[in-house]
Design a protein around this motif. Structure first.
Motif, short mmCIF file in Angstrom:
data_model
loop_
_atom_site.label_atom_id
_atom_site.label_comp_id
_atom_site.label_asym_id
_atom_site.label_seq_id
_atom_site.Cartn_x
_atom_site.Cartn_y
_atom_site.Cartn_z
N TRP A 68 0.83 -1.21 0.00
CA TRP A 68 0.00 0.00 0.00
C TRP A 68 0.86 1.25 0.00
CZ3 TRP A 68 -1.05 3.52 4.22
CH2 TRP A 68 -2.11 4.40 3.98
N TRP A 69 1.88 1.29 0.90
CA TRP A 69 2.65 2.54 0.96
C TRP A 69 3.58 2.70 -0.23
CZ3 TRP A 69 4.54 -0.30 5.66
CH2 TRP A 69 5.86 -0.74 5.56
N HIS A 70 3.85 1.59 -0.97
CA HIS A 70 4.68 1.76 -2.18
C HIS A 70 3.85 2.11 -3.40
CE1 HIS A 70 8.45 0.76 -0.48
NE2 HIS A 70 8.16 -0.49 -0.19
N GLN A 71 2.60 1.60 -3.44
CA GLN A 71 1.89 1.64 -4.72
C GLN A 71 0.76 2.65 -4.82
OE1 GLN A 71 0.99 -2.47 -5.36
NE2 GLN A 71 3.08 -2.95 -5.98
N SER A 72 0.12 3.00 -3.69
CA SER A 72 -1.01 3.92 -3.83
C SER A 72 -0.56 5.34 -3.46
CB SER A 72 -2.15 3.49 -2.91
OG SER A 72 -1.80 3.78 -1.57
N SER A 73 -1.23 6.32 -4.03
CA SER A 73 -0.80 7.69 -3.76
C SER A 73 -1.10 8.08 -2.32
CB SER A 73 -1.41 8.67 -4.76
OG SER A 73 -2.78 8.44 -4.85
N ILE A 74 -2.22 7.59 -1.77
CA ILE A 74 -2.50 7.91 -0.36
C ILE A 74 -1.48 7.21 0.55
CG2 ILE A 74 -4.34 6.13 -0.25
CD1 ILE A 74 -4.73 9.31 1.66
#
Ligand code: HEM
Lengths: 208, 57
Positions: A68-74
């Motif tokens: 999540w922290w690598h791939q989504s902008s949020i």
């Protein structure tokens, strides 16, 4: 129960000790001595505020994890909040440390306040380091492969293996945050127990 | 974030200052400089509400 028996209970003894050392009006005072009205006294609380944001954003990162922290902008955004609050944390902590150093704020029985600060600084550096090697990207690979030689040279590598992602992540999100929070709590409570150290010139005027 | 790259070029090697045994990236040196400036400012700038409280002392 007789009163002597009540006095011997650990609950009674602990309450009396805590209430004697840190009565509510000392824990949360209404006013502070005049010399505290300087910006330099704000940096302890600034460090504390940054630490709270670091922990809060770290908890949000834990909910969804590395993909999540690598791939989504949020995810990138929360990751950035985590990193930048750490930058502010260290920035404020070092200015706090400089301030306390030049004030000689360990005077008047405040040794433990200074020492808990030092140990918190050390634990925070370890937390920062384990954070860098827990990123799960090329940066963390680079840092850990460089750091392993240094740590192995000290002999510490046998229990603290920087190439072991599981171990580094556990230190970063469990052990070191617990240490930092506990040490900070003791540090701030000690400041309240002892009261703010008087400046050198006031110190020589009043008998402590 | 591409606009950021046009202000701060992040895709090539960082700049370093190398003086005898001292080797430090310009980024780190700038942060240390800002800390020193903030420290001095904290000592010199007046704290809001100071005058009033001093008078009541
Ligand atoms: C997590 C890091 C830290 C936090 C959250 C923190 C927080 C605080 C706070 C809120 C205060 C009272 C307000 C003030 O005077 O600024 C304080 C006081 C103090 N801090 Fe820290 N601090 C930290 C790290 C350190 C470090 C690294 C040192 C030095 C090695 C240090 C030394 C002191 C001393 C000696 C005092 C007592 C000042 C007095 O009695 O007047 N602290 N700290």
């Amino acid at each position: 129960m007789s009163t002597t028996e009540i006095d011997r209970q650990w609950t009674t003894r602990l309450r009396k000790r805590v209430a004697g050392k840190l009565p509510p009006e000392k824990l949360l005072p209404d006013t502070q001595p005049a010399y505290v009205s300087s910006w330099i006294y704000v940096f302890g609380v600034a460090t504390l505020a940054a630490l709270i944001i670091v922990i809060a954003t770290g908890c949000v990162l834990s909910i969804r994890g590395p993909l999540w922290w690598h791939q989504s902008s949020i995810g990138h955004f929360v990751n950035s909040l985590h990193l930048w609050s750490v930058e502010i944390f260290f920035f404020a902590m070092v200015i706090h440390l400089w301030g306390k150093f030049f004030m000689g704020a360990w005077r008047g029985g405040r040794t433990m306040t200074w020492m808990t600060g030092c140990v918190t600084f050390f634990a925070s550096i370890l937390a920062g380091f384990t954070g860098y090697v827990s990123q799960t990207n090329f940066d963390s690979q680079w840092i850990s492969t460089q750091a392993k030689d240094g740590i192995n040279a000290t002999g510490g590598g046998s229990i603290f293996n920087v190439l072991n992602l599981g171990q580094m992540l556990m230190w970063h999100i469990v052990l070191l945050p617990l240490a930092a929070i506990a040490l900070t709590a003791v540090h701030v409570l000690l400041v309240r127990v002892k009261g703010v150290v008087p400046p050198y010139e006031e110190d020589s005027e009043i008998v402590q | 974030m591409s606009w950021l790259g046009s202000i701060i070029p992040l895709d090539h090697l960082g700049h370093y200052i190398h003086w005898h045994v001292i080797l430090i990236s310009v980024g780190n040196l700038v942060v240390i400089g800002l800390m020193v400036v903030t420290f001095i400012a904290a000592l010199l700038l007046p704290f809001p509400g100071r005058g009033g409280r001093k008078a009541s002392k």
